[in-house]
Write a protein that holds these residues in place. Sequence first.
Motif, PDB file in Angstrom:
ATOM      1  N   THR A  87      21.022  -6.721 -15.491  1.00  0.00           N
ATOM      2  CA  THR A  87      21.792  -5.660 -14.834  1.00  0.00           C
ATOM      3  C   THR A  87      22.876  -6.274 -13.970  1.00  0.00           C
ATOM      4  O   THR A  87      23.991  -5.744 -13.903  1.00  0.00           O
ATOM      5  CB  THR A  87      20.887  -4.757 -13.953  1.00  0.00           C
ATOM      6  N   SER A  91      31.206  -5.088 -15.906  1.00  0.00           N
ATOM      7  CA  SER A  91      31.931  -3.819 -15.780  1.00  0.00           C
ATOM      8  C   SER A  91      33.089  -3.952 -14.790  1.00  0.00           C
ATOM      9  O   SER A  91      34.157  -3.381 -14.997  1.00  0.00           O
ATOM     10  CB  SER A  91      30.981  -2.700 -15.364  1.00  0.00           C
ATOM     11  N   ALA A  99      21.275  -1.124 -11.150  1.00  0.00           N
ATOM     12  CA  ALA A  99      21.533  -0.079 -12.144  1.00  0.00           C
ATOM     13  C   ALA A  99      22.348   1.039 -11.514  1.00  0.00           C
ATOM     14  O   ALA A  99      23.264   1.592 -12.136  1.00  0.00           O
ATOM     15  CB  ALA A  99      20.221   0.454 -12.698  1.00  0.00           C
ATOM     16  N   ALA A 100      22.034   1.369 -10.241  1.00  0.00           N
ATOM     17  CA  ALA A 100      22.800   2.415  -9.553  1.00  0.00           C
ATOM     18  C   ALA A 100      24.246   1.981  -9.396  1.00  0.00           C
ATOM     19  O   ALA A 100      25.182   2.770  -9.621  1.00  0.00           O
ATOM     20  CB  ALA A 100      22.178   2.687  -8.180  1.00  0.00           C
ATOM     21  N   TYR A 101      24.444   0.720  -9.008  1.00  0.00           N
ATOM     22  CA  TYR A 101      25.811   0.196  -8.859  1.00  0.00           C
ATOM     23  C   TYR A 101      26.526   0.255 -10.204  1.00  0.00           C
ATOM     24  O   TYR A 101      27.704   0.620 -10.281  1.00  0.00           O
ATOM     25  CB  TYR A 101      25.743  -1.240  -8.357  1.00  0.00           C
ATOM     26  N   LEU A 102      25.781  -0.097 -11.254  1.00  0.00           N
ATOM     27  CA  LEU A 102      26.380  -0.098 -12.592  1.00  0.00           C
ATOM     28  C   LEU A 102      26.858   1.295 -12.950  1.00  0.00           C
ATOM     29  O   LEU A 102      27.924   1.466 -13.549  1.00  0.00           O
ATOM     30  CB  LEU A 102      25.362  -0.601 -13.613  1.00  0.00           C
ATOM     31  N   SER A 103      26.068   2.311 -12.548  1.00  0.00           N
ATOM     32  CA  SER A 103      26.482   3.672 -12.902  1.00  0.00           C
ATOM     33  C   SER A 103      27.790   4.018 -12.193  1.00  0.00           C
ATOM     34  O   SER A 103      28.643   4.704 -12.756  1.00  0.00           O
ATOM     35  CB  SER A 103      25.377   4.667 -12.552  1.00  0.00           C
ATOM     36  N   VAL A 104      27.970   3.514 -10.940  1.00  0.00           N
ATOM     37  CA  VAL A 104      29.222   3.783 -10.238  1.00  0.00           C
ATOM     38  C   VAL A 104      30.399   3.137 -10.972  1.00  0.00           C
ATOM     39  O   VAL A 104      31.414   3.787 -11.273  1.00  0.00           O
ATOM     40  CB  VAL A 104      29.151   3.249  -8.785  1.00  0.00           C
ATOM     41  N   ALA A 143      30.531   2.134 -14.021  1.00  0.00           N
ATOM     42  CA  ALA A 143      30.704   2.704 -15.362  1.00  0.00           C
ATOM     43  C   ALA A 143      31.475   4.009 -15.286  1.00  0.00           C
ATOM     44  O   ALA A 143      32.351   4.286 -16.114  1.00  0.00           O
ATOM     45  CB  ALA A 143      29.341   2.921 -16.017  1.00  0.00           C
ATOM     46  N   LEU A 144      31.155   4.812 -14.253  1.00  0.00           N
ATOM     47  CA  LEU A 144      31.883   6.073 -14.075  1.00  0.00           C
ATOM     48  C   LEU A 144      33.367   5.800 -13.867  1.00  0.00           C
ATOM     49  O   LEU A 144      34.232   6.483 -14.423  1.00  0.00           O
ATOM     50  CB  LEU A 144      31.336   6.806 -12.847  1.00  0.00           C
TER      51      LEU A 144
END
Lengths: 437, 334
Positions: free
Chosen positions: A47, A54, A256-261, A263-264
């Motif tokens: 991750t 990213s 994973a939470a950071y990745l979602s940011v 990725a958004l």
Amino acid sequence: MSNQNLHRREAVNETTSTFPFRELIMLTAVALAVGAVFLFMGPAYSTRMMVEASCYAILALGLTIQWGYGGQFNAGVMGFVALGGFSAMTFTVPVNQAFWDSDLPGQLGMALLWIIIAIAVVIGASRLHRIGIPKRLRTVITVVLGIVLYMVAITHFREVADQIESQAGFIGGFGLPVWVGWVIGGALAGGVGYFIGHICLGLRSDYLAIATLGIAEIIKAFLKNADWLTRGTATVSPLPWPVPGPAELGFTLARAAYLSVTALMIVAFFILLQRAHNSPWGRMIRAIRDNEVSSAAMGKNINRRRLEIFVLGCILIGIGGAALGSFNSIFDPQGFLPLNHTFLVLVMVILGGPGNNFGTILGAVAVYIIWVMSEPLALWLMEIMANVGHNNFGWELPSNLESRALQARVLVIGLLITIVLRVAPKGLLPEKVKHHG
Amino acid sequence: MNEFVFFINNVVIAGSVTGSIYAIGAVGITLVFSIMRFAHFAHADMMTFGAFMVLLLTTMFPGAGAALGIPTAIIMLPLAIILTALLAVTIDRIFYRPLRAHGVKPIVMVIGSLGVTLILQGLIRLFAGTGGQSLYVDDRKEIFRIAVPIEGVRMPVVITEPQLYLFALTILAVIGLHLFLSRSRLGKAMRAMSDNPDLARASGINTNMIVAVTWILAGGLAAIAGTLLAMDVTFKPDLSFHILLPIFAAAIVGGVGQPFGAIAGGFVVGFAETLAVFNWNVLLRPFRDSMPTWLELPSNLAFVGTEYKIVVPFFILVAILVWRPTGIFKGKVI
């Protein structure tokens, strides 16, 4: 020229097939590579790698605008990344009361005012010929005044900076939300990009590359030595995250939470860029890139469009740099390396396909995996070779294999650039050129 | 007078040392620029390669210099020049010639040379490690302290052995280059091709040959510059990468395509750097007593701190690009 046109015609025919075979193959390959990393290195490590990849994808999108759309070669990605990281640090780190409670802010303000006055006076002196003073005399006056005032202002400033360093350490942060730091990082990078573009965009592309390379080094030198502003080599940490950190969620979940940011953000940028690419503005940009003379004849303002493109790319690079800086959670001006931040991003863009946003994102992930994984692979290879040599020929084993294996990354990136230029000069997913009629 | 000697040590000698290294480097850059028409970013790493070859040869035969009384590194330099020139020609054959044959834009060549930079750097780091190593493997670096025969001067003029070799080699290289470009057939052909490649080809000049000669010259000069730089300080894999910007600045200041402009530009940039970081307060010290009392000079009168040395060549570069893009010697803006 005719040769080039022929080339383009072929590329058009290649990409007119309706089913996106190339995209699918590349997507699968990258997905397989990511899966393999997850399998072998564990989720926490993977991750982290994905978040970094990213952030690099955002940087690559910025560069692909400049290089792919505009044909401007920015060799100073590192400088804009550093500006983004600096802004993420300054605006999000908690407020430093030791500085704000003393009389230092006033002194700093005075020093800055001095500098502004000095600049204004020198600019005024450079306009003296308008009131009838001979040009030669004007130049002499301006130069002498510039040197003297510069000395006065810089001396004043040095004193204040020294006091800040000794009394408060550094100015400290503003304690604002993380996204504010990111947005300002983009704005700051865009502002510097505007300034550079204004000076350098009229030059030939090689000169732009040299100039941006120099700007990046200057920004790094400034951030490294302006201890009153950035704490210099002492580094600042921890930088806050936009999401709950590992202390609350554990490593994998927090990342994973950071990745979602991130990725958004990538999705948002991707949609915006696609729309811009297909809009009349995007057509104009491509027309300018492909044939500057005829676009100028059609009445397009070439220098203005170039500046727009350059600034837009710099803004994206600044935001990506800020996201990368926050994720590392430490601001270390010495950690900004041309190798990691300029050349790596360059390879991502030319491998993915300059001007193709989807290809650039995939290229970023693929190249980042290659970059990260080439070290363990090289170490493994070197150990095998060293052991074979040791057993068969009685070689002495060098003790610093690990640190040398790390250098294999540099070699691999260099090889990638040259191979891609030779084999697929338009990248793995070339830009789609629509062919009308 | 002590202050004056300080000035000689810190500006005149230091400036000519960096100036000579920049000058030799910039000549290579400007030759490639004018014949192949692209900014060759891998030049600095060719320098490192040359210095690395000298280091390798010196560690292999550490005693060779003692027999003749000169540093081993200097004896190994001709061999290193040949090896680096070979490398330059090989790189051209493998990487640049196919790109040229495709007729790509100069900027693509620049990106290719960035790739070559990284390959060379990676290889050198893989073999040499990342630490610094002295080119004086077995013998000692001699430092001459020349006392000034004036009464009251305690400070000697300090100059080191590699710096003396540096001056001698720079003069030799400049004279050799001048003779080659103005007297020999190949040199004249090179100048013709730099002025107008199509016309040169039409008048029967073998362009492939000229390209090879250019690379040999550039590689050889890079080896000299890199070795002298590494002798003056220490050998490090990223050593010459930091002087890439100053040598580009020197080449552009001198006017692209003007070898002698590049030499002048090298000295301009070298002296500008040392003058910018020099503390002028030192020179004013003898007059301090006669100055008016209201004028209180700060202790540091340098234009920029030493930490901002890298900024100086860049400012010169931008100023030249904005106000006089052809450089001081009216070179080409290709």
